[in-house]
Design a protein around this motif. Structure first.
Motif, short mmCIF file in Angstrom:
data_model
loop_
_atom_site.label_atom_id
_atom_site.label_comp_id
_atom_site.label_asym_id
_atom_site.label_seq_id
_atom_site.Cartn_x
_atom_site.Cartn_y
_atom_site.Cartn_z
N PHE A 221 8.04 77.73 -8.88
CA PHE A 221 8.80 78.38 -7.81
C PHE A 221 8.36 79.82 -7.59
O PHE A 221 9.09 80.61 -6.98
CB PHE A 221 10.30 78.35 -8.15
N GLU A 222 7.16 80.19 -8.06
CA GLU A 222 6.76 81.59 -8.05
C GLU A 222 6.56 82.13 -6.63
O GLU A 222 6.63 83.35 -6.44
CB GLU A 222 5.49 81.77 -8.87
N ASP A 223 6.31 81.26 -5.63
CA ASP A 223 6.17 81.77 -4.27
C ASP A 223 7.52 82.08 -3.65
O ASP A 223 7.60 82.76 -2.61
CB ASP A 223 5.40 80.79 -3.39
N LEU A 224 8.59 81.59 -4.26
CA LEU A 224 9.95 81.90 -3.79
C LEU A 224 10.57 83.06 -4.54
O LEU A 224 11.32 83.86 -3.97
CB LEU A 224 10.85 80.67 -3.94
N PHE A 225 10.27 83.14 -5.84
CA PHE A 225 10.88 84.17 -6.69
C PHE A 225 9.80 84.79 -7.59
O PHE A 225 9.05 84.06 -8.23
CB PHE A 225 11.98 83.57 -7.56
N ASP A 226 9.74 86.10 -7.60
CA ASP A 226 8.75 86.78 -8.44
C ASP A 226 9.36 87.27 -9.74
O ASP A 226 8.80 88.13 -10.42
CB ASP A 226 8.11 87.94 -7.67
N ASP A 227 10.54 86.73 -10.08
CA ASP A 227 11.20 87.12 -11.32
C ASP A 227 11.61 85.87 -12.08
O ASP A 227 11.05 84.80 -11.89
CB ASP A 227 12.40 88.02 -11.02
N ASP A 228 12.60 85.99 -12.96
CA ASP A 228 13.03 84.88 -13.80
C ASP A 228 14.22 84.12 -13.21
O ASP A 228 15.00 83.52 -13.94
CB ASP A 228 13.40 85.38 -15.20
#
Length: 334
Positions: A221-228
């Motif tokens: 999901f890194e393209d949606l969220f750049d955190d945890d």
């Protein structure tokens, strides 16, 4: 639970279509956390809801937030409902019996009561992993309510194989992709504790533990969220009072095998029931169970599809391909 709500709210903010999130209260006062997603354009045009809705059931330790890559695409032409299974996510966490059959029945009964409360006449029913096992059990009991059964990397179908014989002894050995490291770690404590006890026992280190062992979720999901965000969501889904996992433990011999394997009962599905089984080509779940279902249901409409470059979480690894497959199935219904 408030931290789970916060993490989930951040995830659901990505949904572009009309979203209605609420608790659905069952006759026994248990509450099922439910999302309903509708096409924003169709809603504004007040088009009649003539198409069979899609109902999505998550797997063990999951929740509705994991469908974030799928809800918009799949709700373009029909209403989509997703809910947290009883005992998981934000749904009520009642006591579950230790008997495998009774625990399974409690899950299935809650799905049927949820359907009745929403007033759904029938549905395209999709279940992932544990959700696939329960969706199959539900369809066996309530076939008139299901127009098409979609099983995504379903858990609990094959019988547990016998121990591999010593070299030189002839026997058929079931081959499976090696389970991921995080699953092996959980299995190590399952025989003595509830499957997710290690996460709760870690206390303030729990979120870090999930991030370490489930780095794959962050990447998916890194393209949606750049955190945890996603690993925080998974952690808070499972840091609550154990309930659904108690029911799961009652049904499981270990995390990989069911005490009541579904292959022993899949013949009870009506021959006319369309069934599509979708597997990740790189999943630890053995897709040969799908081939077995095809053989068992010789005269029925049963398909097995493999999605390349996808692991157990097919819907997140290859969301566009997955969404096309599910959309095509839905269009075949109406």
């Amino acid at each position: 639970m408030s931290l789970l709500k916060t993490a989930e709210s951040k995830i659901l903010a990505c949904i572009q279509n009309d979203l209605w999130a609420r608790f659905v209260t069952l006759p026994n006062h248990d509450r099922i956390w439910t999302l309903t997603v509708k096409n924003k354009t169709a809603h504004k045009q007040a088009e009649p809801e003539s198409k069979t809705p899609l109902v999505m059931v998550h797997g063990f330790g999951g929740g509705v937030g994991l469908w974030v890559r799928n809800l918009d695409a799949l709700s373009r032409s029909r209403t989509v409902h997703a809910f947290d299974l009883l005992g998981f996510g934000r749904s009520s966490r009642p006591l579950f019996p230790s008997d495998a059959e009774k625990a399974e029945e409690q899950f299935v009964a809650s799905i049927e009561e949820w359907r009745q409360t929403l007033g759904l006449e029938n549905m395209v029913l999709l279940g992932h992993s544990l959700g696939g096992y329960l969706a199959t059990s539900y369809t066996i009991q309530y076939p008139s309510r299901v127009s098409h059964l979609i099983l995504v990397d379903p858990w609990g179908f094959p019988e547990r194989p016998k121990a591999q014989p010593q070299e030189g002894q002839g026997s058929d050995v079931v081959k499976r992709t090696a389970p991921p490291r995080w699953l092996k770690a959980v299995v190590a404590v399952t025989s003595h504790f509830n499957p997710l006890a290690v996460i709760r026992a870690a206390g303030p280190w729990g979120p870090g533990l999930v991030s370490r062992f489930r780095m794959d979720f962050k990447r998916k999901f890194e393209d949606l969220f750049d955190d945890d965000t996603m690993t925080q969501y998974i952690y808070h889904c499972n840091a609550q009072t154990p309930s659904g996992e108690v029911g799961f433990r009652a049904m499981a011999e270990s995390l990989g095998w069911a005490k009541r394997p579904m292959l022993q009962r899949v013949h009870q599905l009506p021959p006319s029931m369309p069934v599509t089984m979708v597997y990740g080509a790189q999943s630890w779940v053995d897709s040969s169970s799908g081939d077995s279902v095809v053989q068992i249901r010789t005269q029925a409409n049963t398909r097995v599809l493999l999605i390349n470059a996808a692991s157990h979480h097919v819907y997140a690894d290859q969301p566009e391909r997955f969404n096309r497959v599910v959309e095509n199935i839905c269009q075949s219904v109406d």
